[in-house]
Scaffold this active site. Structure first.
Site, PDB file in Angstrom:
ATOM      1  N   LYS A 185       0.825  -1.206   0.000  1.00 41.46           N
ATOM      2  CA  LYS A 185       0.000   0.000   0.000  1.00 41.46           C
ATOM      3  C   LYS A 185       0.870   1.272   0.000  1.00 41.46           C
ATOM      4  O   LYS A 185       2.039   1.230   0.352  1.00 41.46           O
ATOM      5  CB  LYS A 185      -0.946   0.002   1.206  1.00 41.46           C
ATOM      6  CG  LYS A 185      -1.882  -1.204   1.225  1.00 41.46           C
ATOM      7  CD  LYS A 185      -2.769  -1.262   0.003  1.00 41.46           C
ATOM      8  CE  LYS A 185      -3.785  -2.389   0.048  1.00 41.46           C
ATOM      9  NZ  LYS A 185      -3.247  -3.720  -0.300  1.00 41.46           N
TER      10      LYS A 185
HETATM   11  C1  LIG Z   1      -9.298  -3.569  -1.959  1.00 43.63           C
HETATM   12  C2  LIG Z   1      -8.742  -4.285  -0.771  1.00 43.63           C
HETATM   13  N1  LIG Z   1      -9.569  -4.637   0.213  1.00 43.63           N
HETATM   14  C3  LIG Z   1      -9.121  -5.250   1.320  1.00 43.63           C
HETATM   15  C4  LIG Z   1      -7.785  -5.531   1.497  1.00 43.63           C
HETATM   16  C5  LIG Z   1      -7.380  -6.259   2.725  1.00 43.63           C
HETATM   17  O1  LIG Z   1      -6.345  -5.663   3.424  1.00 43.63           O
HETATM   18  P1  LIG Z   1      -5.246  -6.535   4.194  1.00 43.63           P
HETATM   19  O2  LIG Z   1      -4.446  -7.273   3.174  1.00 43.63           O
HETATM   20  O3  LIG Z   1      -4.457  -5.518   4.935  1.00 43.63           O
HETATM   21  O4  LIG Z   1      -5.971  -7.455   5.113  1.00 43.63           O
HETATM   22  C6  LIG Z   1      -6.874  -5.155   0.510  1.00 43.63           C
HETATM   23  C7  LIG Z   1      -5.438  -5.372   0.671  1.00 43.63           C
HETATM   24  O5  LIG Z   1      -4.769  -6.188   0.206  1.00 43.63           O
HETATM   25  C8  LIG Z   1      -7.365  -4.534  -0.667  1.00 43.63           C
HETATM   26  O6  LIG Z   1      -6.541  -4.196  -1.653  1.00 43.63           O
END
Ligand SMILES: Cc1ncc(COP(=O)(O)O)c(C=O)c1O
Length: 385
Positions: A185
């Protein structure tokens, strides 16, 4: 080419000061949630215009807790997009609710808000848009739909830190706004996430839910009145976030410059190669409201002799890493077993098969962008029908 280092599709940027700060936390004797987390949450709250903010172990936990705070569970429906990381709909299923997928807009590649009203039922409780590549949906339309149908809005802004809507930072407006700080990110704590609230009581509830539902009373008193989990963010992650937050504007400037260069070089290369009739779809060219989390093209597969996997393989052989964000969720076996059909959202089906993420991260150079653009266009030319 053999001597050129491989270009990954993304790479996090952690400077020496961040690495030193992690060392300090590790030596401090307090490594899990503590003073650095409180400092990071306070810095994030300032960043989001003074709204309450709580951090969690990852973006998935953040969205799960957003749904719990909104009281969404068994028998409820949540409207969302099939083009997202599967976490988005997995958390909806996880709380016992039903994801209702609406097709996407082919230009923004986000949930098409014009298609939402048609799927609202008496069970619909929330709408969960995803800001793919950091590009927000039309917030005016989103909130007017929510008002009309009395829905909570849980923004999956996992990819959208630094993006804005009419000049307002995503997170500084709205209902419940969820961010991820996962490694790829724009702001990374390695793993992590945060939820921005419009209401302090909900922030306090989320704080309980992230640590077993425990409330402390005095020095030695404790109570548990809701079922919580173990979703807290550690001080090691938080101190990384504090440093990343300071660098976010410079990361953002670099990403926007590189994106602008992609538009120029890809268009120029397509022209030089005589491929103007090939419909290589570029992202919406918006340099002010998106954070350029990703630069994604949609390949003109019906005008090529090869599929996306072959294009990716050939780019890899040339030293270029790419990614797929994302295939339509409704095409996954689990979702098919639940009765979803990828053909029900034909734009998502097409884009899910042909979208390709090109490298974009602050450490990339303009020379890299030129090389990537030339390489992609050479592959398209080789395989054009
Ligand atoms: C659009 C979206 N939603 C949810 C997530 C979930 O986040 P995390 O990987 O930090 O659990 C991500 C990240 O990869 C994402 O890109």
């Amino acid at each position: 080419m053999a001597d050129t280092p491989f270009i990954p599709f993304t790479r996090p940027s952690f400077d020496q000061a961040t690495i030193d700060a992690v060392g300090e936390v590790l030596r401090s004797g307090w490594v899990t949630s503590g003073p650095k987390l409180a400092e990071f949450e306070s810095a994030l709250s300032d960043y989001f215009g003074g709204r309450p903010v709580r951090c969690f172990a990852n973006g998935t936990a953040t969205m799960k807790i957003a749904l719990q705070v909104a009281g969404i569970g068994e028998g409820d429906e949540v409207i969302t997009t099939p083009i997202s990381w599967v976490a988005t709909s997995n958390v909806i299923l996880g709380v016992g609710a039903k994801p209702v997928f609406v097709d996407i807009d082919p230009i923004t590649r986000n949930l098409d808000l014009a298609k939402v009203a048609a799927v609202v039922t008496s069970k619909t409780r929330a709408i969960m848009p995803v800001y793919l590549a950091g590009l927000p949906v039309n917030m005016d339309e989103l909130h007017s739909l929510a008002k009309q149908y009395k829905l909570r809005v849980i923004e999956d802004a996992a990819q959208a830190i630094g993006s804005t809507w009419k000049g307002h930072k995503i997170g500084s407006i709205g209902d419940l706004v969820s961010f991820s700080f996962q490694a790829n990110k724009n702001l990374s704590t390695v793993e992590g996430g945060c939820l921005v609230f419009n209401n302090l009581d909900e922030a306090k509830l989320a704080e309980k839910l992230r640590l077993q539902g425990v409330t402390r009373q005095g020095m030695d008193g404790m109570d548990v009145d809701v079922l919580g989990g173990k979703d807290n963010l550690t001080d090691v992650n938080a101190v990384i976030g504090l440093h990343q937050l300071k660098q976010l504007p410079q990361f953002q400037t670099k990403r926007a410059e590189l994106a602008r260069h992609y538009f120029a070089t890809l268009r120029q290369e397509m022209k030089t190669a005589g491929l103007e009739s090939l419909n290589l779809e570029l992202p919406p060219e918006n340099f002010t409201e998106t954070n350029w989390h990703m630069f994604q093209v949609v390949l003109p597969l019906n005008q090529l002799h090869v599929d996306r996997a072959q294009v990716m393989t050939e780019l890899k052989e040339m030293g270029i890493g790419t990614g797929v964000h994302y295939p339509a969720i409704t095409g996954f076996s689990l979702y098919k077993k639940l009765g979803y059909q990828v053909s029900a959202t034909p734009i998502a089906e097409r884009i899910g098969k042909s979208i390709l993420t090109l490298p974009l991260f602050p450490g990339l150079t303009q020379v890299n962008v030129e090389f990537i653009s030339k390489s992609l266009v050479a592959i398209l030319k080789k395989h054009a029908k």
